[in-house]
Scaffold this active site. Structure first.
Site, PDB file in Angstrom:
ATOM      1  N   TYR A 140      18.690  61.807  48.627  1.00 37.57           N
ATOM      2  CA  TYR A 140      18.037  60.849  47.735  1.00 37.57           C
ATOM      3  C   TYR A 140      17.764  59.558  48.492  1.00 37.57           C
ATOM      4  O   TYR A 140      16.644  59.018  48.475  1.00 37.57           O
ATOM      5  CB  TYR A 140      18.927  60.580  46.519  1.00 37.57           C
ATOM      6  CG  TYR A 140      18.290  59.680  45.479  1.00 37.57           C
ATOM      7  CD1 TYR A 140      17.641  60.216  44.368  1.00 37.57           C
ATOM      8  CD2 TYR A 140      18.317  58.286  45.611  1.00 37.57           C
ATOM      9  CE1 TYR A 140      17.047  59.390  43.420  1.00 37.57           C
ATOM     10  CE2 TYR A 140      17.729  57.464  44.681  1.00 37.57           C
ATOM     11  CZ  TYR A 140      17.102  58.014  43.577  1.00 37.57           C
ATOM     12  OH  TYR A 140      16.501  57.192  42.644  1.00 37.57           O
ATOM     13  N   ASP A 156      16.867  56.286  34.521  1.00 39.16           N
ATOM     14  CA  ASP A 156      17.906  56.917  33.702  1.00 39.16           C
ATOM     15  C   ASP A 156      18.432  55.952  32.646  1.00 39.16           C
ATOM     16  O   ASP A 156      18.539  56.293  31.458  1.00 39.16           O
ATOM     17  CB  ASP A 156      19.062  57.390  34.595  1.00 39.16           C
ATOM     18  CG  ASP A 156      18.604  58.441  35.596  1.00 39.16           C
ATOM     19  OD1 ASP A 156      17.472  58.938  35.449  1.00 39.16           O
ATOM     20  OD2 ASP A 156      19.363  58.752  36.518  1.00 39.16           O
ATOM     21  N   LEU A 169      21.913  65.319  34.198  1.00 41.98           N
ATOM     22  CA  LEU A 169      21.448  64.841  32.888  1.00 41.98           C
ATOM     23  C   LEU A 169      21.891  63.399  32.634  1.00 41.98           C
ATOM     24  O   LEU A 169      21.898  62.927  31.508  1.00 41.98           O
ATOM     25  CB  LEU A 169      21.963  65.774  31.772  1.00 41.98           C
ATOM     26  CG  LEU A 169      21.471  67.227  31.870  1.00 41.98           C
ATOM     27  CD1 LEU A 169      22.058  68.067  30.735  1.00 41.98           C
ATOM     28  CD2 LEU A 169      19.943  67.311  31.838  1.00 41.98           C
TER      29      LEU A 169
END
Ligand code: GAF
Length: 392
Positions: free
Chosen positions: A233, A181, A134
């Site tokens: 990633y 983000d 998050l």
């Protein structure tokens, strides 16, 4: 009991109490930055494409004040630890490690772009869970950045903060992430999703009013253990960049769905073809989602969310059994759409549900987890909240 006062529950009060306790003084102010989820548009940001994240009501708060010398002291309740560094450590990427690297990275990025950063003391408290995907790291970076800009009277408009915070993460911490983000965390607005063109950094606030549509966004923390997420990633990013080079375009954003088959025909490796198909179709799903939201058709975005998940599972190969289980169980329990959000290999799942059935969907996911022998998931419903801000 030791006789010490119980820690205040509110995150801003915890930051202030931590500041007073560590430094024996009052902070000059408190700055907050939220976590984020991404409604749709995964692994498109570093391909110069489109994303549609929103800021969460869960926040990180930094209580801060300048100090007379050019050093930085940071306490965080997350590690109950104090880290101090000076210009030498700040100017050498990688010298400060662990959670404090996100703070040192911001100091580094500001200094590297010519800003006179004041020495400061920080106390950090956070309701953004760490390791759940998050963006707890972007929340720390953004709250610290907001504090330093104001404490130092730096000439740095907020529109430039996301790129600077991203540099902290890329170049100081060493994580090759995109700009999504930090943009969500800094530029998010209550009641809206942030439609961001990651090439031009243009944004449009898209109304995302779940309440008046009788809907809720259920966030399911998959609790999946991280499985080499950093290396995976980086390898996805590398494949995308190599594919763009092979296709002779600046970035995969320059391949549109109408030209996808032709582009795929020019790539010989099946895995690369699937990576490209994910990115190109995901960009289109973002555009389609934005069009539906502009038309007020919130429920109708469900199939796009689910399509995004299938693409991440089958083409980009970044899901894990826990998130696939959560998506399947949420859909079977009546969700309009569901998908993993964030970088992958765990993290959270979003499910778009009728507000009246959010509890039942959460219970269905929890039951499916128990059947599969997974540790119980976390669940909460969220509404889009405001981005980085000064509290007082
Ligand atoms: C992580 C990264 F930090 C973002 O930049 C983005 O690439 C995302 O994974 C995947 O969409 O959150």
């Amino acid at each position: 009991m030791t006789g010490a006062a119980a820690a205040p529950r509110d995150v801003a009060a915890r930051a202030t109490a931590g500041f007073r306790q560590r430094y024996g003084a009052e902070p000059a102010g408190r700055w907050a930055a939220p976590g984020r989820v991404n409604l749709i548009g995964e692994h498109t940001d570093y391909n110069d494409g489109f994303v549609l994240p929103f800021a969460l009501p869960l926040r990180t708060v930094v209580a801060a004040a300048v100090r007379p010398d050019t050093c930085w002291t940071v306490w965080s309740e997350l590690a109950d630890d104090v880290v101090e560094f000076g210009p030498k450590e700040a100017d050498e990427p990688g010298r400060v490690t662990g959670w404090a690297a996100y703070v040192a990275g911001v100091v580094w990025a500001l200094r590297a772009t010519g800003h006179a950063v004041p020495g400061a003391r920080f106390a950090i408290a956070s309701d953004v869970p760490v390791g759940s995907g998050l963006s707890s790291s972007a929340a720390i970076e953004s709250a610290v950045l907001a504090a330093l800009v104001e404490l130092g009277g730096l000439d740095l408009p907020a529109a430039r903060w996301p790129r600077l915070a991203q540099r902290a993460e890329n170049e100081y911490v060493g994580a090759p992430t995109g700009i999504m983000d930090q943009s969500a965390v800094i530029r998010g607005r209550a009641g809206h999703a942030l439609f961001l063109d990651c090439r031009t950094e243009e944004v449009e606030q898209i109304p995302f009013d779940l309440d008046s549509a009788g809907l809720a966004m259920l966030v399911i923390d998959s609790r999946a253990p991280h499985r080499h997420a950093d290396g995976e990633y980086a390898s996805r990013r590398k494949s995308c960049e190599e594919a763009a080079r092979s296709l002779g375009v600046p970035a995969l954003r320059d391949v549109r769905v109408t030209g996808l088959d032709a582009a795929l025909g020019r790539l010989s490796n099946d895995e690369t073809r699937r990576r490209v198909r994910h990115v190109v179709t995901e960009d289109q799903r973002v555009l389609d989602t934005v069009a539906l939201l502009r038309a007020g058709r919130v429920r109708d975005i469900g199939p796009l969310l689910t399509g995004s998940h299938a693409s991440m599972r089958d083409d980009f190969e970044i899901t894990v059994p826990e998130v696939d289980t959560a998506v399947e169980a949420a859909l079977a329990a009546g969700a309009y759409g569901a998908r993993m959000t964030g970088g992958g290999f765990g993290g959270c799942v979003l499910a778009l549900v009728d507000a009246s059935s959010a509890d039942a969907v959460a219970a269905a996911v929890t039951a499916a987890y128990a059947d599969r022998g997974f540790a119980a998931p976390g669940t909460l419903t969220v509404l889009p909240a405001t981005g980085a801000t000064r509290l007082d």
